[in-house]
Design a protein around this motif. Structure first.
Motif, PDB file in Angstrom:
ATOM      1  N   TYR A 112       0.688 -35.650  -9.325  1.00 27.00           N
ATOM      2  CA  TYR A 112       1.113 -36.754  -9.540  1.00 27.00           C
ATOM      3  C   TYR A 112       1.382 -37.069 -11.217  1.00 27.00           C
ATOM      4  CZ  TYR A 112      -0.176 -38.380  -4.755  1.00 27.00           C
ATOM      5  OH  TYR A 112      -0.446 -38.674  -3.393  1.00 27.00           O
ATOM      6  N   CYS A 113       0.394 -36.548 -11.805  1.00 26.84           N
ATOM      7  CA  CYS A 113       0.675 -36.727 -13.324  1.00 26.84           C
ATOM      8  C   CYS A 113      -0.318 -35.693 -14.152  1.00 26.84           C
ATOM      9  CB  CYS A 113      -0.452 -38.085 -13.400  1.00 26.84           C
ATOM     10  SG  CYS A 113      -0.413 -38.528 -15.159  1.00 26.84           S
ATOM     11  N   ILE A 114       0.342 -35.313 -15.197  1.00 22.66           N
ATOM     12  CA  ILE A 114      -0.467 -34.448 -16.259  1.00 22.66           C
ATOM     13  C   ILE A 114      -0.332 -35.259 -17.627  1.00 22.66           C
ATOM     14  CG2 ILE A 114      -0.281 -32.270 -17.489  1.00 22.66           C
ATOM     15  CD1 ILE A 114       1.130 -30.951 -14.953  1.00 22.66           C
ATOM     16  N   ASN A 115      -1.503 -35.135 -18.323  1.00 24.70           N
ATOM     17  CA  ASN A 115      -1.566 -36.096 -19.607  1.00 24.70           C
ATOM     18  C   ASN A 115      -2.333 -35.148 -20.350  1.00 24.70           C
ATOM     19  OD1 ASN A 115       0.118 -38.009 -20.518  1.00 24.70           O
ATOM     20  ND2 ASN A 115      -0.699 -39.365 -18.875  1.00 24.70           N
ATOM     21  N   PHE A 116      -1.891 -35.205 -22.023  1.00 26.21           N
ATOM     22  CA  PHE A 116      -2.449 -34.687 -23.092  1.00 26.21           C
ATOM     23  C   PHE A 116      -3.400 -35.594 -23.471  1.00 26.21           C
ATOM     24  CE2 PHE A 116       0.891 -31.727 -22.526  1.00 26.21           C
ATOM     25  CZ  PHE A 116       0.163 -30.536 -22.815  1.00 26.21           C
ATOM     26  N   SER A 154      -4.437 -33.462 -28.302  1.00 29.20           N
ATOM     27  CA  SER A 154      -4.233 -32.286 -27.555  1.00 29.20           C
ATOM     28  C   SER A 154      -5.512 -31.301 -27.307  1.00 29.20           C
ATOM     29  CB  SER A 154      -3.084 -31.397 -27.985  1.00 29.20           C
ATOM     30  OG  SER A 154      -2.005 -32.249 -28.291  1.00 29.20           O
ATOM     31  N   SER A 155      -6.797 -31.958 -27.384  1.00 26.52           N
ATOM     32  CA  SER A 155      -7.913 -31.138 -27.405  1.00 26.52           C
ATOM     33  C   SER A 155      -8.426 -30.971 -25.582  1.00 26.52           C
ATOM     34  CB  SER A 155      -9.114 -31.596 -27.993  1.00 26.52           C
ATOM     35  OG  SER A 155      -8.985 -31.758 -29.356  1.00 26.52           O
ATOM     36  N   PHE A 156      -7.826 -31.893 -24.945  1.00 28.27           N
ATOM     37  CA  PHE A 156      -8.011 -31.807 -23.322  1.00 28.27           C
ATOM     38  C   PHE A 156      -6.763 -32.132 -22.731  1.00 28.27           C
ATOM     39  CE2 PHE A 156     -12.085 -33.132 -25.546  1.00 28.27           C
ATOM     40  CZ  PHE A 156     -12.741 -32.048 -24.829  1.00 28.27           C
ATOM     41  N   LEU A 157      -6.821 -31.877 -21.483  1.00 31.77           N
ATOM     42  CA  LEU A 157      -5.606 -32.280 -20.436  1.00 31.77           C
ATOM     43  C   LEU A 157      -6.383 -32.730 -19.380  1.00 31.77           C
ATOM     44  CD1 LEU A 157      -2.522 -30.435 -19.836  1.00 31.77           C
ATOM     45  CD2 LEU A 157      -3.974 -30.523 -17.850  1.00 31.77           C
ATOM     46  N   CYS A 158      -5.716 -33.954 -18.646  1.00 33.95           N
ATOM     47  CA  CYS A 158      -6.170 -34.245 -17.261  1.00 33.95           C
ATOM     48  C   CYS A 158      -4.920 -34.117 -16.074  1.00 33.95           C
ATOM     49  CB  CYS A 158      -6.643 -35.519 -17.393  1.00 33.95           C
ATOM     50  SG  CYS A 158      -5.265 -36.826 -18.185  1.00 33.95           S
ATOM     51  N   ALA A 159      -5.132 -33.816 -15.021  1.00 32.62           N
ATOM     52  CA  ALA A 159      -4.207 -33.955 -13.907  1.00 32.62           C
ATOM     53  C   ALA A 159      -4.737 -34.593 -12.824  1.00 32.62           C
ATOM     54  CB  ALA A 159      -3.824 -32.425 -13.678  1.00 32.62           C
ATOM     55  N   HIS A 174      -8.599 -33.824 -12.454  1.00 31.24           N
ATOM     56  CA  HIS A 174      -9.505 -32.631 -13.255  1.00 31.24           C
ATOM     57  C   HIS A 174      -9.103 -32.828 -14.772  1.00 31.24           C
ATOM     58  CE1 HIS A 174     -10.286 -30.133  -9.618  1.00 31.24           C
ATOM     59  NE2 HIS A 174      -9.100 -30.642  -9.239  1.00 31.24           N
ATOM     60  N   ILE A 175      -9.999 -32.506 -15.508  1.00 34.49           N
ATOM     61  CA  ILE A 175     -10.129 -32.329 -17.042  1.00 34.49           C
ATOM     62  C   ILE A 175     -10.451 -30.805 -17.600  1.00 34.49           C
ATOM     63  CG2 ILE A 175     -11.111 -33.276 -18.872  1.00 34.49           C
ATOM     64  CD1 ILE A 175     -12.335 -35.578 -17.198  1.00 34.49           C
ATOM     65  N   PHE A 176      -9.454 -30.566 -18.200  1.00 33.64           N
ATOM     66  CA  PHE A 176      -9.427 -28.998 -18.790  1.00 33.64           C
ATOM     67  C   PHE A 176      -9.724 -29.146 -20.446  1.00 33.64           C
ATOM     68  CE2 PHE A 176      -7.032 -28.925 -15.134  1.00 33.64           C
ATOM     69  CZ  PHE A 176      -7.523 -27.841 -14.391  1.00 33.64           C
ATOM     70  N   ALA A 177     -10.433 -28.331 -20.957  1.00 34.58           N
ATOM     71  CA  ALA A 177     -10.370 -28.218 -22.455  1.00 34.58           C
ATOM     72  C   ALA A 177      -9.319 -27.232 -22.865  1.00 34.58           C
ATOM     73  CB  ALA A 177     -11.692 -27.688 -22.671  1.00 34.58           C
ATOM     74  N   LEU A 178      -8.635 -27.701 -24.079  1.00 37.07           N
ATOM     75  CA  LEU A 178      -7.411 -27.125 -24.557  1.00 37.07           C
ATOM     76  C   LEU A 178      -7.745 -26.208 -25.979  1.00 37.07           C
ATOM     77  CD1 LEU A 178      -4.442 -29.123 -23.709  1.00 37.07           C
ATOM     78  CD2 LEU A 178      -5.477 -27.338 -22.409  1.00 37.07           C
ATOM     79  N   LYS A 179      -8.235 -26.978 -26.674  1.00 38.51           N
ATOM     80  CA  LYS A 179      -8.828 -26.786 -28.223  1.00 38.51           C
ATOM     81  C   LYS A 179     -10.006 -25.519 -27.874  1.00 38.51           C
ATOM     82  CE  LYS A 179     -10.010 -28.431 -32.640  1.00 38.51           C
ATOM     83  NZ  LYS A 179     -10.386 -29.946 -33.208  1.00 38.51           N
ATOM     84  N   ASP A 180     -10.886 -25.778 -27.304  1.00 42.79           N
ATOM     85  CA  ASP A 180     -12.210 -24.738 -26.845  1.00 42.79           C
ATOM     86  C   ASP A 180     -11.879 -24.495 -25.520  1.00 42.79           C
ATOM     87  OD1 ASP A 180     -13.962 -22.921 -27.072  1.00 42.79           O
ATOM     88  OD2 ASP A 180     -15.681 -24.648 -27.794  1.00 42.79           O
ATOM     89  N   THR A 181     -11.164 -23.336 -25.017  1.00 41.48           N
ATOM     90  CA  THR A 181     -11.094 -22.986 -23.472  1.00 41.48           C
ATOM     91  C   THR A 181     -12.381 -22.493 -22.979  1.00 41.48           C
ATOM     92  OG1 THR A 181      -9.945 -21.163 -24.341  1.00 41.48           O
ATOM     93  CG2 THR A 181      -8.502 -22.945 -23.776  1.00 41.48           C
ATOM     94  N   SER A 193     -11.167 -26.224 -14.053  1.00 39.34           N
ATOM     95  CA  SER A 193     -11.665 -27.418 -14.778  1.00 39.34           C
ATOM     96  C   SER A 193     -12.941 -27.377 -15.340  1.00 39.34           C
ATOM     97  CB  SER A 193     -11.228 -28.801 -14.165  1.00 39.34           C
ATOM     98  OG  SER A 193     -11.856 -28.655 -13.048  1.00 39.34           O
ATOM     99  N   LEU A 194     -13.055 -28.013 -16.715  1.00 46.19           N
ATOM    100  CA  LEU A 194     -14.368 -28.360 -17.420  1.00 46.19           C
ATOM    101  C   LEU A 194     -15.126 -29.530 -16.568  1.00 46.19           C
ATOM    102  CD1 LEU A 194     -16.321 -29.139 -19.945  1.00 46.19           C
ATOM    103  CD2 LEU A 194     -14.436 -30.606 -20.524  1.00 46.19           C
ATOM    104  N   ALA A 195     -14.282 -30.515 -16.179  1.00 54.13           N
ATOM    105  CA  ALA A 195     -15.117 -31.750 -15.450  1.00 54.13           C
ATOM    106  C   ALA A 195     -14.025 -32.255 -14.454  1.00 54.13           C
ATOM    107  CB  ALA A 195     -15.649 -32.654 -16.203  1.00 54.13           C
ATOM    108  N   SER A 196     -14.365 -33.125 -13.408  1.00 54.64           N
ATOM    109  CA  SER A 196     -13.650 -33.786 -12.498  1.00 54.64           C
ATOM    110  C   SER A 196     -14.162 -35.107 -11.869  1.00 54.64           C
ATOM    111  CB  SER A 196     -12.888 -32.929 -11.264  1.00 54.64           C
ATOM    112  OG  SER A 196     -14.124 -32.461 -10.637  1.00 54.64           O
TER     113      SER A 196
END
Length: 379
Positions: free
Chosen positions: A260-264, A268-273, A281-288, A315-318
């Motif tokens: 439904y949605c992707i957002n930074f 831009s350190s993290f991304l959620c979807a 879901h929450i992902f790390a981008l700056k420190d993968t 994902s780092l967290a959800s």
């Protein structure tokens, strides 16, 4: 994001800095502040009828309205506005339209606050705005206009079938980037509106992002990275918008899902979807390195197909929201260096706020029913 009405909600959208969200409803429009959660204003059914889409311009007095639902009020309003930009034959019945509502404009009648109209021969599927432009998305075409003063058409792009109206527009003052599905299945087209000459149809840059059709796309705030997912919904891929190189591949899961949605996050350190699985879901981008990896990644060399799976970052967290209720998600304002938050707004009227830490701990901090909150201020 649009959805079959649930509690009368037809679509939800964050504004450009994710400090507010707007709710299009069978009963009109509601505008909310995110932190703290409060209703900042509403337009009732008598004023605007039933709404299909609403887009905000930051926290300004301007709204883009697209009628929809069971009883749209302004399906044939073209007379009497200060400016009408008609892109179809005059006799086209009930041309779908984007109406610009200026709440600062004085007038007793709701039509007095409608200052612009963009009309078309086909349904408007999405609207995006920035401080100097408005983008209107139809199923096979995208229009770009100067905005809000003396609007004129700057660009027109043909697209492959785009029934969801997928598109994103960078809000940054430094970068005027537009992204939408390319002509080739699974591809993205990037257009720098600052360097493309108005009235020309210069070829946009293309990124071959997926093997199946694109289902979700998002730019980060500065417009340096684009994230997308396909209809399969298992992977989210990120690309550098300048070099077009793939930066990272994130795995939402193994089962197909509709995103439904992707957002930074703002930096831009993290991304959620969010998806129809009911998980954000929450992902790390700056420190993968913070993202989880498959246990098989420690086994060593594996075959090419399994290798793609093993190399994915999970994902780092959800956290979960009602699976039957579509939602949009975005990052809240940081309260401390090591604590971040994600907001999920669902079409069932619920508001969810979760805080997470770099080690993957994720806990609910707030829950509310935004549709039950009373108006805090006149819009």
């Amino acid at each position: 994001m649009t959805q079959q009405p649930l509690r009368g909600v037809t679509s939800l959208r964050f504004n450009q800095d994710q400090s507010c969200f707007c709710c299009a409803m069978e009963t009109g429009v509601r505008i909310y502040n995110v932190e703290p959660l409060m209703e900042k204003g509403h337009l009732d059914h008598e004023q605007v009828g039933s709404m299909g889409l609403v887009e905000m311009l930051y926290r300004s007095n301007l709204l883009a309205l697209v009628g929809g639902g069971s009883s749209p009020k302004f399906s044939e309003i073209s007379a009497g506005l200060s400016l009408s930009l008609n892109l179809g034959p005059q006799n086209a019945p009930n041309c779908p339209a984007v109406l610009i509502w200026d709440d600062a404009r004085e007038g007793k009648d709701s039509k007095d606050k409608l200052v612009l109209e963009f009309t078309f021969t086909k349904a408007v599927l999405a609207v995006r705005m920035r401080h100097d432009k408005i983008v209107i998305v139809l199923k096979n075409r995208i229009y770009v206009y100067s905005f809000p003063d003396n609007p004129r058409k700057l660009f027109e792009f043909d697209t492959r079938d785009n029934p969801k109206g997928l598109c994103d527009l960078c809000p940054s003052l430094e970068k005027q980037l537009l992204v939408f599905p390319g002509h080739k299945c699974g591809s993205l087209q990037l257009v720098d509106l600052a360097s493309t000459k108005p009235g020309t149809s210069s070829a946009p840059f293309t990124i071959n992002a997926h093997q199946s059709d694109v289902a979700c796309v998002s730019l980060n705030q500065p417009g340096t990275v684009v994230a997308s997912a396909s209809q399969k919904g298992t992977l989210i891929r990120l690309f550098d918008t300048q070099s077009k190189e793939k930066l990272v591949e994130l795995r939402r899961g193994t089962d197909p899902a509709t995103l439904y949605c992707i957002n930074f996050s703002h930096d831009s350190s993290f991304l959620c979807a969010s998806s129809d699985k009911g998980t954000v879901h929450i992902f790390a981008l700056k420190d993968t390195r913070l993202n989880r990896r498959s246990a098989l990644a420690r086994v060593g060399k594996v075959g090419p197909m399994i290798g793609q799976y093993v190399d994915s970052q999970w994902s780092l967290a959800s956290f979960t929201v009602p699976a039957e209720s579509a939602c949009i998600c975005a990052f809240g304002r940081n309260t401390s260096k090591n604590v971040n938050s994600v907001i999920a707004i669902c079409v069932d009227g619920t508001f969810h706020k979760y805080v997470f830490t770099p080690d993957g701990n994720c806990n609910r901090e707030a829950f509310d029913v935004y549709l039950d909150i009373c108006d805090d201020d006149d819009f």
